[in-house]
Design an enzyme around this catalytic site. Structure first.
Site, PDB file in Angstrom:
ATOM      1  N   HIS A 160       0.815  -1.218   0.000  1.00 25.50           N
ATOM      2  CA  HIS A 160       0.000   0.000   0.000  1.00 25.50           C
ATOM      3  C   HIS A 160       0.848   1.268   0.000  1.00 25.50           C
ATOM      4  CE1 HIS A 160      -3.680  -2.203   0.384  1.00 25.50           C
ATOM      5  NE2 HIS A 160      -3.390  -2.686   1.581  1.00 25.50           N
ATOM      6  N   ASP A 196      -2.936 -10.426  -2.680  1.00 28.94           N
ATOM      7  CA  ASP A 196      -3.525  -9.958  -1.436  1.00 28.94           C
ATOM      8  C   ASP A 196      -4.984  -9.564  -1.675  1.00 28.94           C
ATOM      9  OD1 ASP A 196      -2.250  -8.635   1.360  1.00 28.94           O
ATOM     10  OD2 ASP A 196      -4.099  -7.674   0.680  1.00 28.94           O
ATOM     11  N   HIS A 198      -6.542  -7.017  -0.513  1.00 25.02           N
ATOM     12  CA  HIS A 198      -6.640  -5.574  -0.708  1.00 25.02           C
ATOM     13  C   HIS A 198      -5.745  -5.142  -1.868  1.00 25.02           C
ATOM     14  CE1 HIS A 198      -7.678  -6.237   3.592  1.00 25.02           C
ATOM     15  NE2 HIS A 198      -8.642  -5.397   3.287  1.00 25.02           N
ATOM     16  N   ASP A 285      -5.001 -12.764   3.109  1.00 31.67           N
ATOM     17  CA  ASP A 285      -6.241 -12.265   3.695  1.00 31.67           C
ATOM     18  C   ASP A 285      -7.448 -12.545   2.807  1.00 31.67           C
ATOM     19  OD1 ASP A 285      -5.039 -10.498   1.951  1.00 31.67           O
ATOM     20  OD2 ASP A 285      -5.266  -8.738   3.216  1.00 31.67           O
TER      21      ASP A 285
END
Length: 343
Positions: A160, A196, A198, A285
């Site tokens: 991120h 991932d 996200h 995740d």
């Protein structure tokens, strides 16, 4: 497969984050890395090596100098302002406000260099960030030296973090750093495959206008899922990078069959691109029990991911990202790695 790991990650502990209208203990915590390390050992994946120390020149190839110079100063400035606890931003420049002038106070600088309240600092945070960066570069050097694969057990994660911003538990974008490092070491093309839950918004932002580093993201639909403001399917790159950014946004409740269809398409695009090396931003995740995610993959699915990546037949560096179902994180992350090795 060799794993690189640093115990210094544990200094980044006891911090809080701002999420869903509350300040809560951070979901990104030291036990994540420790569960993964324990699983690496119990599965006898291979030796666990300490990282070598690196200067920050490689970080400044993908991040701005001022941003990287800021990170080690956060905690000293926070303490100097008379505070303890977690250093956390509370105000951000946005549309209509000036975002090109860096203010002087630590509160303002935290907002200037972030996009959310998830990348927070305690006293040991910088040492953990630096060790995570060292882990990634040390593992990359193993692959460059001829290892077919390696695992960078990075904590904190990185995908991120953009060129000049932190967020989502991420400070230095380890996957981006090693992608650029491989280019500097002679790789013609590099692919980053981000699995991932996200979206890797920082990775996309860093390489969006480049054609020498392909970015493929499989993730929750940004219309309904964090980090919200990047990750749509029509984001294909810009200028020389047009056609080299690929997003696969998927709805809440996505399970293996639909997720795997995106993986297959992404792998086909990766094969067509013909990189010299693959970097996998390894987030788990996507797991059905993850407390902050909404996909429905099961533990039995993660070895399948590893086996599919192995079929690419390319040197591969796995860089640890997210996954917050702590008790199962080792099973799932190492499941990808054992699947890759067809064990």
């Amino acid at each position: 497969m060799k794993t690189v790991f640093s115990p210094l990650h544990a200094g980044h502990a006891g911090n809080v984050e701002l999420i869903a209208g509350a300040v809560v203990p951070a979901f990104e915590k030291p036990s994540r890395a420790e569960f993964i390390k324990a699983r690496v050992e119990s599965e006898e994946l291979g030796p666990i090596l300490p990282p070598e120390s690196h200067d920050l020149a490689a970080a400044k190839k993908v991040h701005t100098d001022d941003y990287i110079d800021f990170l080690p100063t956060v905690w000293p400035l926070w303490e100097a302002s008379g505070r303890s606890g977690s250093a956390i931003p509370f105000t951000w420049p946005t549309r209509g406000l000036r975002g090109d002038v860096r203010p002087k106070t630590i509160d303002a600088q935290l907002g200037f260099y972030s996009f959310d309240g998830g990348a927070t600092f305690v006293k040991g945070t910088w040492d953990a960030i630096k060790s995570s960066y060292d882990v990634a570069l040390t593992a990359a050097a193993l692959v460059k030296a001829g290892e077919p694969s390696a695992f960078a057990l990075c904590r904190p994660p990185g995908h991120h973090a953009g060129a000049a911003f932190m967020g989502g538990y991420c400070f230095i974008n380890n996957a981006a750093v090693v992608a650029q490092w491989f280019r500097d070491q002679g790789a013609r093309r590099v692919s980053i495959l981000d699995v991932d839950y996200h979206h890797g918004n920082g990775t996309q932002e860093i390489f969006y206008s480049r054609g020498d580093i392909q970015v493929i993201n499989l993730h929750g639909d940004p219309m309904t899922e964090y980090p919200f403001f990047l990750g749509h399917a029509d984001e294909r790159g810009a200028g020389p990078g047009e056609g080299f950014n690929h997003n696969y946004p998927m709805p809440f409740g996505t399970s293996w069959d639909a997720w795997n269809a995106s993986l297959e398409d992404g792998c086909a695009k990766l094969t067509a691109y013909a990189p010299d090396v693959v970097i996998v931003s390894l987030g788990v995740d996507t797991f059905e029990k993850d407390p902050i995610s909404q996909f429905k993959l099961k533990s039995a699915d993660y070895p399948k991911i590893g086996r599919r990546i192995a079929r690419l037949g390319l040197p591969t560096l796995f860089v640890m990202e997210g996954g917050y179902a702590v008790e199962e994180i080792g099973i799932n992350a190492v499941g990808v790695l054992t699947g890759f090795e067809d064990r």
